[in-house]
Design an enzyme around this catalytic site. Structure first.
Site, PDB file in Angstrom:
ATOM      1  N   SER A  91       0.858  -1.186   0.000  1.00 14.31           N
ATOM      2  CA  SER A  91       0.000   0.000   0.000  1.00 14.31           C
ATOM      3  C   SER A  91       0.887   1.226   0.000  1.00 14.31           C
ATOM      4  CB  SER A  91      -0.922   0.015   1.226  1.00 14.31           C
ATOM      5  OG  SER A  91      -1.510   1.296   1.387  1.00 14.31           O
ATOM      6  N   GLY A  92       0.664   2.108  -0.958  1.00 19.27           N
ATOM      7  CA  GLY A  92       1.508   3.289  -1.061  1.00 19.27           C
ATOM      8  C   GLY A  92       1.319   4.268   0.073  1.00 19.27           C
ATOM      9  N   ASP A 253     -10.878   5.694  -0.089  1.00 20.30           N
ATOM     10  CA  ASP A 253      -9.517   6.091   0.223  1.00 20.30           C
ATOM     11  C   ASP A 253      -9.476   7.614   0.205  1.00 20.30           C
ATOM     12  OD1 ASP A 253      -6.710   6.603   0.179  1.00 20.30           O
ATOM     13  OD2 ASP A 253      -6.362   4.623  -0.683  1.00 20.30           O
ATOM     14  N   GLY A 258      -1.799   4.979  -3.417  1.00 20.69           N
ATOM     15  CA  GLY A 258      -0.507   4.689  -4.029  1.00 20.69           C
ATOM     16  C   GLY A 258      -0.515   3.518  -4.987  1.00 20.69           C
ATOM     17  N   THR A 259      -1.008   2.358  -4.544  1.00 16.93           N
ATOM     18  CA  THR A 259      -1.019   1.200  -5.441  1.00 16.93           C
ATOM     19  C   THR A 259      -2.060   1.390  -6.544  1.00 16.93           C
ATOM     20  OG1 THR A 259      -2.440   0.036  -3.853  1.00 16.93           O
ATOM     21  CG2 THR A 259      -0.088  -0.443  -3.777  1.00 16.93           C
TER      22      THR A 259
END
Length: 342
Positions: A91-92, A253, A258-259
């Site tokens: 996860s970014g 989110d 990120g991902t």
């Protein structure tokens, strides 16, 4: 005060997305790889996720991360990510929170204005450059794991909707990517609840109708999330797009994801809409930004992939000590559908 399982957690958020970080009180799970550690954490210690994320100690809009010693000898630390419904390979936003916490608490020493931190994740090694100018961690820039398209221009039947065209791409998790124009949404804040309900319907349909298996790790094989992708525009000479990712069991989110950004960049590149080295700004429903570019090409199995670089900021929000009173009737918490949706 008597508490069982006393755990120290540092709060943080990355461009609006809450990513709490465990810094004490938990031993690393066993495993020969970080992916095995993630699987064993889920199998043997899911109470940890439940206790920290479910009510009454947690909330639906948070994730929690466990820092461990790395498995790889070339890494500085390991990271395991726990979300509300999934233990995910990468996860970014959680990486940005975790590295910021590790640097700001001294778990990893700052080494000048540009501090390199190599993070061992279940998805693979992720290299980070942290802007530590002025002895403060101000920005995290990371080169993510190879990201690639799994399905292009496929159609799924979604209950209550017309046949919907979607794409599926991997950026550390597997995303069903939907153009906002195809579902008539504008990614406004007042659409958040409707986006969640729609996104969960689309995810369930796509996961059933579009089997998606990582070519090198068959244990990664499920569409995790729906990503609503806004139009690609030129803003101040830079390609920019807004997005909103639905995180199961039902919330948005808060950051650009990120991902999800990595998956979107892989799709844009495959469409010929984003070249290697070209700047790309991905924005969230809160209008926060990730600064991005493609820095290289790769292959995963025999699938063409990109190496995405993503840059964002995190801020610490506090330090907490969590535990369980031996007489507490909810040692692992609970979920109610008024906020958890399922």
């Amino acid at each position: 005060m008597i508490l069982d399982r006393a755990i120290t957690v540092v709060g943080a958020h990355a461009e609006g997305e809450v990513g709490r970080v465990i810094t004490g009180g938990v031993l690393p799970p066993k495993g020969a790889t970080m992916f095995e550690r993630m699987q064993n954490l889920e199998k043997d210690s899911s109470w940890l996720r439940n206790m920290l994320l479910f009510d009454p100690r947690g909330s639906v809009n948070a994730a929690v991360n466990l820092i461990t010693p790395p498995i790889r000898p070339d890494a500085d630390l390991g990271m395991l990510v726990m979300e509300s419904d999934y233990f995910v390979p990468m996860s970014g936003s959680n990486l940005i929170c975790t590295v910021t916490v590790a640097l700001e608490t001294g778990m990893i020493a700052k080494r000048g204005a540009e501090t390199v931190v190599r993070v061992d994740t279940p998805a693979g090694l992720v290299e980070v450059v942290a802007d530590c100018s002025g002895d403060k961690c101000r920005r995290i820039t990371f080169r993510n794991v190879p990201s690639f398209v799994m399905h292009r221009d496929k159609h799924v039947e979604v209950p209550g909707l017309k046949t919907l065209r979607v794409d599926v791409a991997y950026g550390g998790m597997i995303y069903c990517i939907v153009d906002t124009a195809d579902v008539g949404v504008g990614l406004r804040r007042d659409e958040a609840r409707d986006l969640v309900a729609l996104g969960e319907l689309i995810k369930s349909a796509a996961a059933e109708q579009l089997p998606s298996v990582h070519p090198e790790n068959p244990e990664i094989h499920t569409i995790n999330q729906t990503e609503f992708a806004g139009p690609l525009e030129i803003v101040n000479g830079v390609k920019t797009s807004k997005n909103a990712v639905v995180v199961s069991p039902g919330r948005l989110d808060r950051c650009p994801c990120g991902t999800g950004t990595a998956a979107r960049m892989a799709l844009l590149h495959a469409r010929g809409e984003l070249a290697s080295g070209e700047r790309f700004v991905h924005t969230s429903i809160l209008d926060t930004e990730f600064q991005c570019r493609i820095v290289g090409a790769a292959t995963t199995g025999n699938v063409p992939a990109i190496i995405p670089e993503i840059s964002g900021r995190a801020w610490l929000t506090g330090i907490s000590h969590y535990g369980v009173d031996p007489e507490d009737p909810f040692p692992e918490g609970y979920r109610l559908s008024d906020s958890w949706f399922q």
